[in-house]
Design a protein around this motif. Structure first.
Motif, PDB file in Angstrom:
ATOM      1  N   ALA A 104      -5.100  22.377  -7.092  1.00  0.00           N
ATOM      2  CA  ALA A 104      -6.472  21.898  -7.265  1.00  0.00           C
ATOM      3  C   ALA A 104      -6.560  20.886  -8.409  1.00  0.00           C
ATOM      4  O   ALA A 104      -7.295  19.882  -8.326  1.00  0.00           O
ATOM      5  CB  ALA A 104      -7.409  23.078  -7.530  1.00  0.00           C
ATOM      6  N   ASP A 105      -5.801  21.141  -9.499  1.00  0.00           N
ATOM      7  CA  ASP A 105      -5.810  20.219 -10.634  1.00  0.00           C
ATOM      8  C   ASP A 105      -5.239  18.862 -10.230  1.00  0.00           C
ATOM      9  O   ASP A 105      -5.772  17.797 -10.592  1.00  0.00           O
ATOM     10  CB  ASP A 105      -5.010  20.831 -11.780  1.00  0.00           C
ATOM     11  CG  ASP A 105      -5.220  20.064 -13.076  1.00  0.00           C
ATOM     12  OD1 ASP A 105      -6.112  19.184 -13.098  1.00  0.00           O
ATOM     13  OD2 ASP A 105      -4.518  20.344 -14.066  1.00  0.00           O
ATOM     14  N   GLU A 106      -4.176  18.870  -9.448  1.00  0.00           N
ATOM     15  CA  GLU A 106      -3.576  17.606  -9.017  1.00  0.00           C
ATOM     16  C   GLU A 106      -4.534  16.846  -8.086  1.00  0.00           C
ATOM     17  O   GLU A 106      -4.661  15.620  -8.166  1.00  0.00           O
ATOM     18  CB  GLU A 106      -2.250  17.882  -8.316  1.00  0.00           C
ATOM     19  CG  GLU A 106      -1.168  18.419  -9.252  1.00  0.00           C
ATOM     20  CD  GLU A 106       0.103  18.794  -8.507  1.00  0.00           C
ATOM     21  OE1 GLU A 106       0.068  18.685  -7.261  1.00  0.00           O
ATOM     22  OE2 GLU A 106       1.082  19.183  -9.160  1.00  0.00           O
ATOM     23  N   ALA A 107      -5.210  17.573  -7.183  1.00  0.00           N
ATOM     24  CA  ALA A 107      -6.156  16.909  -6.278  1.00  0.00           C
ATOM     25  C   ALA A 107      -7.305  16.283  -7.056  1.00  0.00           C
ATOM     26  O   ALA A 107      -7.740  15.157  -6.762  1.00  0.00           O
ATOM     27  CB  ALA A 107      -6.692  17.908  -5.255  1.00  0.00           C
ATOM     28  N   LEU A 108      -7.810  17.003  -8.064  1.00  0.00           N
ATOM     29  CA  LEU A 108      -8.882  16.456  -8.876  1.00  0.00           C
ATOM     30  C   LEU A 108      -8.423  15.217  -9.642  1.00  0.00           C
ATOM     31  O   LEU A 108      -9.152  14.226  -9.757  1.00  0.00           O
ATOM     32  CB  LEU A 108      -9.397  17.532  -9.843  1.00  0.00           C
ATOM     33  CG  LEU A 108     -10.540  17.111 -10.781  1.00  0.00           C
ATOM     34  CD1 LEU A 108     -11.754  16.679  -9.961  1.00  0.00           C
ATOM     35  CD2 LEU A 108     -10.897  18.247 -11.734  1.00  0.00           C
ATOM     36  N   GLY A 109      -7.206  15.274 -10.166  1.00  0.00           N
ATOM     37  CA  GLY A 109      -6.692  14.109 -10.876  1.00  0.00           C
ATOM     38  C   GLY A 109      -6.551  12.898  -9.967  1.00  0.00           C
ATOM     39  O   GLY A 109      -6.846  11.774 -10.370  1.00  0.00           O
ATOM     40  N   ALA A 110      -6.155  13.140  -8.710  1.00  0.00           N
ATOM     41  CA  ALA A 110      -6.028  12.019  -7.771  1.00  0.00           C
ATOM     42  C   ALA A 110      -7.390  11.405  -7.470  1.00  0.00           C
ATOM     43  O   ALA A 110      -7.537  10.182  -7.388  1.00  0.00           O
ATOM     44  CB  ALA A 110      -5.358  12.492  -6.488  1.00  0.00           C
TER      45      ALA A 110
END
Length: 354
Positions: A104-110
């Motif tokens: 979820a953190d990686e998706a938000l960063g993208a």
């Protein structure tokens, strides 16, 4: 030998470590659970020498006490194994949660990187516009704060096409049995005449059977004395062709009918007529609401309540009441069915808008 250099940890792993450290939740360690279990077993084992000390000059450990403590040590070992398995399951669950958080953190960063690359945040979704009424701009929303209660009435006029009538036959005799027998014969002849006149069997029913004594009251001071008996019966007939009433009445009187009563009219499609009256009542109520609102420089909004307050159907109209019938007069008896009104009334509560 020089220590091996550890590979650099990825950014999501460092963020997960920071979240785990900031939340204050420590990852359960299987080693810590094993250490606690080992201490538990060792505690049981350390208590064994207490039985090995010489007591009263005896140096042997009692066999029964040793076996009991050995069983407790085995039970402690079983509990240790269960604790190790539970710790393993909790560790797997925690790892799965950490992995989902990292994704979820990686998706938000993208998403943030895409928004920054576009140079602006996503535009908010516009709110849907309410349709405007006639004569009012779309941007001007109507304010409906009042209520208006109105009534409406619907009327359906119909010409009756069904006639209901009762024919009666009476007999008098000295005894009750003889009177009933004579009345039964008279009613049977009356029924045959009605059916022969074209009335269906299901449209004829017996509605009354009576037997009464006849008293002699000529002497004032003497007790009344029964001098005869009267018996009678009535047939209710539904005639679906009003124009045939004269011929039916003539046939009934010729067969021995002594009375005609309860003549009434009805409409065969009464249910459909009432539905039409209800619809007309609703339309009348809404039209009245529009009229009153327009006079007050307002508009009618949504219907808040709608209820039927009453229906009105014409009842029977008696034409004869237990009157003797002259046979010669019935053939030309005129029948005026007239017109019937079926009424329905409704009450409506609507919004009053400015």
């Amino acid at each position: 030998m020089s220590p091996r250099s550890l590979p650099p940890r990825s950014a999501p792993s460092r963020r997960a470590d920071r979240r785990a450290s900031s939340s204050g939740v420590a990852t359960p360690s299987a080693l810590s659970v094993i250490v606690v279990g080992a201490l538990l077993v060792s505690g049981v084992a350390m208590s064994l020498p207490a039985f090995a000390q010489p007591q009263g000059g005896k140096a042997e450990l009692r066999r029964e006490a040793r076996e009991e403590w050995l069983e407790e040590a085995e039970a402690a070992g079983d509990r240790l194994q269960k604790a190790i398995k539970a710790a393993g399951r909790e560790a797997e669950t925690l790892d799965a949660r950490i992995s989902k958080a990292q994704e979820a953190d990686e998706a938000l960063g993208a998403k943030l990187q895409l928004a920054q690359a576009a140079g602006s945040q996503p535009a908010p979704r516009p709110a849907p516009e309410r349709p405007a009424r006639e004569g009012r701009p779309a941007a001007e929303a109507p304010q409906c704060r009042g209520r208006l209660v109105v009534e409406g009435e619907g009327i359906e006029t119909a010409t009756p096409d069904v006639l209901r009538v009762s024919f009666g036959a009476d007999a008098r005799a000295e005894g009750p049995g003889e009177a009933l027998a004579q009345a039964s014969e008279a009613v049977k002849a009356l029924l045959d005449a009605v059916l022969a006149a074209g009335v269906a069997k299901e449209d004829v029913s017996t509605t009354q059977v009576n037997l009464n004594p006849v008293y002699d009251r000529s002497e004032r001071n003497a007790a009344p004395e029964i001098v005869a008996w009267e018996a009678g019966s009535s047939l209710a007939v539904t005639l679906k062709d009003v124009s045939k009433f004269g011929a039916l009445a003539t046939a009934a009187t010729e067969a021995g009918a002594t009375s005609i009563s309860g003549v009434s009219f009805a409409v065969s499609d009464e249910k459909d007529r009432l539905e039409a009256a209800r619809q007309a009542a609703v339309k009348a109520a809404l039209a009245r609401a529009e009229l009153l609102a327009g006079a007050a420089d307002a508009r009618v909004g949504a219907i808040l309540e709608l209820s039927e307050t009453g229906i009105s159907m014409p009842g029977p109209r008696p034409m004869f009441a237990r009157a003797a019938v002259a046979e010669s007069a019935m053939a030309d008896m005129p029948i005026a069915e007239g017109a019937q009104e079926l009424r329905a009334t409704v009450t409506a509560t609507v919004e009053l808008c400015q």
